[in-house]
Design an enzyme around this catalytic site. Structure first.
Site, PDB file in Angstrom:
ATOM      1  CG  ASP A 103      -2.099   1.036   1.023  1.00  0.00           C
ATOM      2  OD1 ASP A 103      -2.376   1.493   0.064  1.00  0.00           O
ATOM      3  OD2 ASP A 103      -2.652   1.295   2.139  1.00  0.00           O
ATOM      4  CB  SER A 126      -7.759  -4.018   1.947  1.00  0.00           C
ATOM      5  OG  SER A 126      -7.375  -2.856   2.474  1.00  0.00           O
ATOM      6  CG  ASN A 151      -7.372  -2.444  -6.278  1.00  0.00           C
ATOM      7  OD1 ASN A 151      -6.476  -3.082  -6.211  1.00  0.00           O
ATOM      8  ND2 ASN A 151      -7.674  -1.669  -5.538  1.00  0.00           N
ATOM      9  CD  GLU A 197       1.771 -13.267  15.791  1.00  0.00           C
ATOM     10  OE1 GLU A 197       1.930 -12.191  16.204  1.00  0.00           O
ATOM     11  OE2 GLU A 197       1.247 -14.107  16.479  1.00  0.00           O
TER      12      GLU A 197
END
Length: 259
Positions: free
Chosen positions: A36, A215, A84, A226
């Site tokens: 990102d 997302s 997207n 994790e």
């Protein structure tokens, strides 16, 4: 197992970052990355968003080499989500072209490094040129035995789980029509309908740019992963940022719900 000595993997660590603190036995088997910040990186430099995506390719290349050298067995990169498509048409067209050109340019090098390349997601909606590039990468590298690189493209986890559910329904109907007794659905059977059915769940999920959300990425698979979040924008993510993530991971106490 490290595939290169520490000093070759991380030759010039920044001050205060001890590469030799990384333990071979603590390297995650599967790392998943939400890449990102390309757009914000470009905006800070008064560039269009596609320039940011192009700059992010170098970071992808760096990550693949660093992960493979460190002994990561599976690396999943979130390249293009099902959401997207809502972006401006010029950006989407540019991204699809970038995927095709990058894959064709990189596949020989990945093959030489024994990396296996495959996609997860519904590639049927991609332009033919992009589909062909990913298919060529798979055919060339499918028998490699090193790290598996999973490129999540036109991927959405909710859609993936609906797909897996439909598969389970189809199997149940077929069994009923064959006269078989009803049976209880298990996590293992459901998992066989996921794109990642033959892969271990991610041990570590990395997200860049400081955002604190998934997302729609690997929602089923990351139940006990994790997480490592960094403010670094994706084009600036290098092997030393990756090292920071690995060092953070090896300090975690993974209990998987136990005391």
């Amino acid at each position: 197992m490290f595939h290169k000595p520490i000093d070759e993997m991380f030759p010039n660590p920044p001050a205060g970052l001890d590469a030799h603190a990384l333990r071979e036995d603590a390297v995650p088997q599967h790392v998943a990355v939400i890449m990102d910040g390309n757009g914000r990186w470009a905006k800070k430099r008064a560039l269009n968003r596609l320039k940011g995506h192009k700059a992010g390719i170098a970071a992808v290349r760096e990550l693949i080499r660093a992960a493979s050298d460190a002994g990561v067995r599976f690396l999943t990169i979130y390249s293009f989500s099902t959401e997207n498509w809502k972006r401006p048409e010029e950006e989407v067209v540019g991204l699809m072209d970038l995927f095709a050109k990058t894959m064709l340019a990189e596949v020989d090098g990945l093959h030489a490094e024994n990396v296996r390349v495959r996609t997860i997601g519904d590639v049927s909606m991609l332009p033919q040129e992009t589909r062909d590039a990913f298919a060529e990468a798979w055919e060339k590298t499918r028998n490699n035995t090193g790290m598996t690189l999973l490129v999540a493209v036109n991927y959405g986890s909710r859609q993936e789980m609906l797909r897996a559910t439909q598969r389970c329904i189809d199997v149940a109907v077929a069994r009923a029509m064959a006269g078989d007794a009803p049976h209880e659905l298990t996590e293992e059977e459901f998992g066989r309908g996921l794109y990642t059915a033959d892969c271990p769940d991610p041990d570590l999920v990395i997200r860049t740019s400081g955002e604190m959300r998934l997302s729609n990425f690997l929602l089923w698979q990351v139940a006990y992963s994790e997480f490592y979040v960094t403010d670094t924008l994706w084009p600036d993510f290098d092997r030393y940022e990756f090292l920071r993530a690995l060092l953070s991971f090896q300090e975690r106490n993974r209990r998987f719900g136990a005391v």
